[in-house]
Design an enzyme around this catalytic site. Structure first.
Site, PDB file in Angstrom:
ATOM      1  N   GLY A  46       0.838  -1.195   0.000  1.00 36.47           N
ATOM      2  CA  GLY A  46       0.000   0.000   0.000  1.00 36.47           C
ATOM      3  C   GLY A  46       0.869   1.238   0.000  1.00 36.47           C
ATOM      4  CD  GLN A  51       3.416   5.791   2.611  1.00 41.43           C
ATOM      5  OE1 GLN A  51       2.454   5.273   2.065  1.00 41.43           O
ATOM      6  NE2 GLN A  51       4.365   5.071   3.183  1.00 41.43           N
ATOM      7  CB  CYS A  93       4.878   2.136   7.537  1.00 43.49           C
ATOM      8  SG  CYS A  93       4.532   3.606   6.551  1.00 43.49           S
ATOM      9  CG  LEU A  94       6.626   0.866   1.585  1.00 48.07           C
ATOM     10  CD1 LEU A  94       6.092   1.243   0.211  1.00 48.07           C
ATOM     11  CD2 LEU A  94       7.735  -0.167   1.471  1.00 48.07           C
ATOM     12  CG  HIS A 135      -0.907   1.417   7.161  1.00 51.77           C
ATOM     13  ND1 HIS A 135      -0.013   0.922   8.080  1.00 51.77           N
ATOM     14  CD2 HIS A 135      -0.169   2.210   6.329  1.00 51.77           C
ATOM     15  CE1 HIS A 135       1.202   1.400   7.815  1.00 51.77           C
ATOM     16  NE2 HIS A 135       1.128   2.179   6.747  1.00 51.77           N
ATOM     17  CD  GLU A 136      -1.177   2.595   2.643  1.00 54.65           C
ATOM     18  OE1 GLU A 136      -0.657   3.727   2.609  1.00 54.65           O
ATOM     19  OE2 GLU A 136      -0.524   1.577   2.945  1.00 54.65           O
ATOM     20  CG  HIS A 139       0.369   6.903   5.288  1.00 50.81           C
ATOM     21  ND1 HIS A 139       1.526   7.337   5.897  1.00 50.81           N
ATOM     22  CD2 HIS A 139       0.520   5.571   5.125  1.00 50.81           C
ATOM     23  CE1 HIS A 139       2.337   6.303   6.090  1.00 50.81           C
ATOM     24  NE2 HIS A 139       1.745   5.216   5.629  1.00 50.81           N
TER      25      HIS A 139
HETATM   26 NI    NI Z   1       2.513   3.283   5.643  1.00 48.44          NI
END
Ligand code: NI
Length: 169
Positions: A46, A51, A93-94, A135-136, A139
């Site tokens: 995701g 991000q 998370c990235l 989660h997204e 963000h």
């Molecule tokens: Ni994330």
């Protein structure tokens, strides 16, 4: 298509609230393609626009590495309209390297939003897709997995990242 740079904690841009995309905006389709390419190249499931430094309410997901029946999904201006149950799972998370956090979220969600072609859809999700959607969408509201840590653990992680960054310079 192009791959964008993924911002990492503690970049303050990750804490900003993203803005709604004006309905009908055509350029969003190309941007969504870039988001997918960026997500796949980072081996993520995701990605949210903030991000990669874009303060827009756009998310892309592909949870097929975990649930092989899943298909790629992109949502513009997503909103959670139904939440049911509670479930805890371990999330990474990235944008937050070397950390996983146990987070309690709704077990099932229904999310409404627009496709890149500006069709309004509703997605009913459970399991990994439900977790990833929440989660997204976090963000888009400037919330990261570190924000679910206790203050002590968050401070510990912040210091660890600071040390890592200092070593790189
Ligand atoms: Ni994330």
């Amino acid at each position: 298509m192009s791959i964008w740079r993924i911002l990492k904690y503690p970049d303050p841009f990750l804490n900003k609230i993203a803005e709604q995309v004006p309905e009908g905006e055509k350029e969003i389709k190309k941007f969504v393609d870039d988001m997918f390419e960026t997500m796949y190249s980072a081996r993520g499931i995701g990605l949210a626009a903030p991000q990669i430094g874009m303060g827009k309410r756009v998310i892309v997901l592909d949870v097929s590495p975990v649930d092989e029946t899943a298909k790629p999904l992109a949502l513009i201006n997503p909103e959670i309209i139904v939440k049911e149950g509670r479930e805890e799972s371990e999330e990474g998370c990235l944008s937050v390297p070397d950390l996983t956090v146990k987070i309690q979220r709704a077990q099932n969600v229904t999310v409404s939003g627009f496709t890149p072609d500006w069709k309004l859809i509703q997605v009913e999700a459970e399991g990994i897709l439900s977790v990833a959607l929440q989660h997204e969408i976090d963000h888009l509201n400037g919330t990261l997995i570190v924000d679910y840590l206790s203050r002590l653990k968050r401070e510990f992680y912040r210091k660890k990242v600071k040390k890592m960054l200092a070593r790189r310079m």
